[in-house]
Write a protein that holds these residues in place. Structure first.
Motif, PDB file in Angstrom:
ATOM      1  N   GLN A 128      -8.442  13.121   0.434  1.00  0.00           N
ATOM      2  CA  GLN A 128      -8.145  14.496   0.848  1.00  0.00           C
ATOM      3  C   GLN A 128      -8.216  15.469  -0.321  1.00  0.00           C
ATOM      4  OE1 GLN A 128      -4.323  14.128   2.764  1.00  0.00           O
ATOM      5  NE2 GLN A 128      -5.157  13.056   4.555  1.00  0.00           N
ATOM      6  N   ALA A 129      -7.891  14.957  -1.520  1.00  0.00           N
ATOM      7  CA  ALA A 129      -7.923  15.804  -2.717  1.00  0.00           C
ATOM      8  C   ALA A 129      -9.310  15.857  -3.344  1.00  0.00           C
ATOM      9  CB  ALA A 129      -6.908  15.302  -3.731  1.00  0.00           C
ATOM     10  N   GLY A 130     -10.234  15.040  -2.820  1.00  0.00           N
ATOM     11  CA  GLY A 130     -11.589  15.013  -3.372  1.00  0.00           C
ATOM     12  C   GLY A 130     -11.721  14.174  -4.627  1.00  0.00           C
ATOM     13  N   ASP A 131     -10.729  13.318  -4.873  1.00  0.00           N
ATOM     14  CA  ASP A 131     -10.771  12.454  -6.053  1.00  0.00           C
ATOM     15  C   ASP A 131     -11.495  11.145  -5.734  1.00  0.00           C
ATOM     16  OD1 ASP A 131      -9.325  14.317  -7.496  1.00  0.00           O
ATOM     17  OD2 ASP A 131      -7.392  13.420  -6.962  1.00  0.00           O
ATOM     18  N   LEU A 132     -11.892  10.420  -6.782  1.00  0.00           N
ATOM     19  CA  LEU A 132     -12.592   9.155  -6.576  1.00  0.00           C
ATOM     20  C   LEU A 132     -11.665   8.055  -6.079  1.00  0.00           C
ATOM     21  CD1 LEU A 132     -14.930   9.107  -9.702  1.00  0.00           C
ATOM     22  CD2 LEU A 132     -15.608   9.451  -7.324  1.00  0.00           C
ATOM     23  N   GLY A 133     -10.435   8.034  -6.563  1.00  0.00           N
ATOM     24  CA  GLY A 133      -9.466   7.058  -6.080  1.00  0.00           C
ATOM     25  C   GLY A 133      -9.637   5.651  -6.601  1.00  0.00           C
ATOM     26  N   GLU A 134     -10.300   5.501  -7.759  1.00  0.00           N
ATOM     27  CA  GLU A 134     -10.543   4.144  -8.263  1.00  0.00           C
ATOM     28  C   GLU A 134      -9.255   3.450  -8.711  1.00  0.00           C
ATOM     29  OE1 GLU A 134     -10.670   6.620 -11.992  1.00  0.00           O
ATOM     30  OE2 GLU A 134     -11.332   6.835  -9.918  1.00  0.00           O
ATOM     31  N   LYS A 135      -8.247   4.239  -9.141  1.00  0.00           N
ATOM     32  CA  LYS A 135      -6.993   3.622  -9.578  1.00  0.00           C
ATOM     33  C   LYS A 135      -6.240   3.028  -8.397  1.00  0.00           C
ATOM     34  CE  LYS A 135      -6.368   6.424 -13.741  1.00  0.00           C
ATOM     35  NZ  LYS A 135      -5.522   7.416 -14.443  1.00  0.00           N
ATOM     36  N   ALA A 136      -6.222   3.749  -7.276  1.00  0.00           N
ATOM     37  CA  ALA A 136      -5.573   3.231  -6.073  1.00  0.00           C
ATOM     38  C   ALA A 136      -6.338   2.022  -5.534  1.00  0.00           C
ATOM     39  CB  ALA A 136      -5.489   4.316  -5.012  1.00  0.00           C
ATOM     40  N   ASP A 137      -7.658   2.060  -5.673  1.00  0.00           N
ATOM     41  CA  ASP A 137      -8.511   0.944  -5.256  1.00  0.00           C
ATOM     42  C   ASP A 137      -8.123  -0.311  -6.036  1.00  0.00           C
ATOM     43  OD1 ASP A 137     -10.569  -0.759  -4.497  1.00  0.00           O
ATOM     44  OD2 ASP A 137     -12.093   0.797  -4.553  1.00  0.00           O
ATOM     45  N   TRP A 138      -8.053  -0.179  -7.357  1.00  0.00           N
ATOM     46  CA  TRP A 138      -7.665  -1.307  -8.195  1.00  0.00           C
ATOM     47  C   TRP A 138      -6.259  -1.787  -7.849  1.00  0.00           C
ATOM     48  CZ3 TRP A 138      -8.392  -5.320 -11.060  1.00  0.00           C
ATOM     49  CH2 TRP A 138      -7.372  -5.790 -11.896  1.00  0.00           C
ATOM     50  N   LYS A 139      -5.344  -0.858  -7.632  1.00  0.00           N
ATOM     51  CA  LYS A 139      -3.958  -1.210  -7.313  1.00  0.00           C
ATOM     52  C   LYS A 139      -3.888  -2.046  -6.042  1.00  0.00           C
ATOM     53  CE  LYS A 139       0.582   0.929  -6.542  1.00  0.00           C
ATOM     54  NZ  LYS A 139       1.313   2.220  -6.410  1.00  0.00           N
ATOM     55  N   PHE A 140      -4.705  -1.700  -5.061  1.00  0.00           N
ATOM     56  CA  PHE A 140      -4.736  -2.430  -3.791  1.00  0.00           C
ATOM     57  C   PHE A 140      -5.209  -3.868  -4.007  1.00  0.00           C
ATOM     58  CE2 PHE A 140      -7.071  -3.816   0.030  1.00  0.00           C
ATOM     59  CZ  PHE A 140      -6.065  -3.717   0.988  1.00  0.00           C
ATOM     60  N   HIS A 141      -6.318  -4.018  -4.714  1.00  0.00           N
ATOM     61  CA  HIS A 141      -6.877  -5.350  -4.929  1.00  0.00           C
ATOM     62  C   HIS A 141      -5.970  -6.201  -5.822  1.00  0.00           C
ATOM     63  CE1 HIS A 141     -10.793  -4.906  -2.919  1.00  0.00           C
ATOM     64  NE2 HIS A 141     -10.690  -3.641  -3.254  1.00  0.00           N
ATOM     65  N   TYR A 142      -5.309  -5.553  -6.779  1.00  0.00           N
ATOM     66  CA  TYR A 142      -4.396  -6.291  -7.647  1.00  0.00           C
ATOM     67  C   TYR A 142      -3.174  -6.774  -6.865  1.00  0.00           C
ATOM     68  CZ  TYR A 142      -1.650  -7.543 -11.758  1.00  0.00           C
ATOM     69  OH  TYR A 142      -0.918  -8.235 -12.697  1.00  0.00           O
ATOM     70  N   ALA A 143      -2.703  -5.937  -5.930  1.00  0.00           N
ATOM     71  CA  ALA A 143      -1.558  -6.318  -5.099  1.00  0.00           C
ATOM     72  C   ALA A 143      -1.892  -7.541  -4.250  1.00  0.00           C
ATOM     73  CB  ALA A 143      -1.147  -5.145  -4.204  1.00  0.00           C
ATOM     74  N   ILE A 144      -3.143  -7.622  -3.800  1.00  0.00           N
ATOM     75  CA  ILE A 144      -3.578  -8.794  -3.034  1.00  0.00           C
ATOM     76  C   ILE A 144      -3.539 -10.039  -3.918  1.00  0.00           C
ATOM     77  CG2 ILE A 144      -5.556  -9.889  -1.893  1.00  0.00           C
ATOM     78  CD1 ILE A 144      -6.324  -7.121  -0.836  1.00  0.00           C
ATOM     79  N   ALA A 145      -4.019  -9.905  -5.153  1.00  0.00           N
ATOM     80  CA  ALA A 145      -3.993 -11.035  -6.085  1.00  0.00           C
ATOM     81  C   ALA A 145      -2.563 -11.519  -6.313  1.00  0.00           C
ATOM     82  CB  ALA A 145      -4.642 -10.636  -7.410  1.00  0.00           C
ATOM     83  N   GLU A 146      -1.649 -10.583  -6.495  1.00  0.00           N
ATOM     84  CA  GLU A 146      -0.243 -10.956  -6.695  1.00  0.00           C
ATOM     85  C   GLU A 146       0.325 -11.672  -5.473  1.00  0.00           C
ATOM     86  OE1 GLU A 146       1.937  -8.237  -9.900  1.00  0.00           O
ATOM     87  OE2 GLU A 146       1.560  -7.178  -8.015  1.00  0.00           O
ATOM     88  N   ALA A 147      -0.138 -11.277  -4.297  1.00  0.00           N
ATOM     89  CA  ALA A 147       0.369 -11.872  -3.059  1.00  0.00           C
ATOM     90  C   ALA A 147      -0.109 -13.307  -2.857  1.00  0.00           C
ATOM     91  CB  ALA A 147      -0.042 -11.009  -1.855  1.00  0.00           C
ATOM     92  N   THR A 148      -1.071 -13.768  -3.668  1.00  0.00           N
ATOM     93  CA  THR A 148      -1.497 -15.172  -3.579  1.00  0.00           C
ATOM     94  C   THR A 148      -0.472 -16.086  -4.233  1.00  0.00           C
ATOM     95  OG1 THR A 148      -2.700 -15.213  -5.700  1.00  0.00           O
ATOM     96  CG2 THR A 148      -3.921 -14.453  -3.743  1.00  0.00           C
ATOM     97  N   HIS A 149       0.347 -15.523  -5.126  1.00  0.00           N
ATOM     98  CA  HIS A 149       1.334 -16.275  -5.899  1.00  0.00           C
ATOM     99  C   HIS A 149       0.668 -17.341  -6.767  1.00  0.00           C
ATOM    100  CE1 HIS A 149       4.642 -15.161  -2.732  1.00  0.00           C
ATOM    101  NE2 HIS A 149       4.057 -14.114  -3.290  1.00  0.00           N
TER     102      HIS A 149
END
Length: 234
Positions: free
Chosen positions: A141-162
């Motif tokens: 909505q802000a017109g930003d690329l959002g790569e930091k949120a993208d990385w945060k999402f994928h990293y959270a998935i990795a953490e959820a594997t334990h």
């Protein structure tokens, strides 16, 4: 017809030496604890300068494969999981042209990660994924690329594997991955509708994980990464 061809990169002598030493270890000719022949002897056998051998030994020591003991010689070190992670890190640092290789690596790591996360996640880890998705939406909505949120999402998935090794691998490639994510989004965003499509793909991955549908989570992750990879080839 010739799309699969890649430019041939010239290799340095010490890189060839590294490959040969690693091959000897892989074939069991050299084993953990074995002492290598001296720099001089190896240089003579390979018909190269001693400086190239010395550089190869130092690189192999940095990778955790060899151990140089002053006054004693050079020995094969037992390769611990952390050493494998260090090797990957060194490769990513030395080779800046890693976009295609990184996408392949992401498929290897993250498709199975999504499946494991679907089976092992905690409410807190789901909340982290949801927070990353909300940030992605705000970035669009802000017109930003959002790569930091993208990385945060994928990293959270990795953490959820334990799986601690998987998380460490993700930490190792973090810098390179964020750089590639930014470049990828800059390129992909040139196509109308791409930002919303990427968000929807992430939401599909999240929903499958949240509902414990591990096969669907794997499929959704693979489809997402495959589309990104193909988009970068256009």
């Amino acid at each position: 017809m010739y799309d699969a061809l890649k430019p041939i990169k010239p290799r340095k002598i010490y890189e060839e030496i590294i490959d040969q030493v690693k091959q000897l270890i892989a074939e069991g000719v050299l084993n953990p604890g074995d002492k290598l022949i001296s720099e001089k002897e190896l240089a003579e056998k390979l018909q190269v300068g001693r400086s190239a051998v010395r550089e190869a030994f130092r690189a192999l020591e940095a990778m955790g494969i060899l151990e140089i003991r002053p006054g004693e010689g050079t020995f094969v070190r037992r390769v611990e999981p952390q050493a494998l992670i260090n090797v990957l890190s060194l490769v990513l640092i030395m080779d800046r042209d890693t976009t295609e290789e990184l996408m392949e690596l992401r498929k290897i790591l993250e498709v199975e990660s999504a499946g494991l996360a679907a089976l092992r996640h905690t409410p807190e880890e789901l909340a982290q994924m949801e927070e990353a998705l909300a940030q992605m939406e705000a970035d669009i909505q802000a017109g930003d690329l959002g790569e930091k949120a993208d990385w945060k999402f994928h990293y959270a998935i990795a953490e959820a594997t334990h799986n601690s090794l998987l998380v460490e691998l993700m930490n190792t490639i973090a810098g390179t991955m964020q750089r590639v994510l930014r470049t990828a989004r800059m390129q992909l965003y040139m196509t109308p509708g791409t930002p919303q499509r990427l968000l929807n793909e992430h939401k599909a991955i999240f929903l499958a994980i949240k509902e414990g549908r591990d096969q669907d989570a794997r499929r959704a992750m693979f489809d997402h990464l495959d589309k990104v990879e193909k988009g970068l080839r256009i």
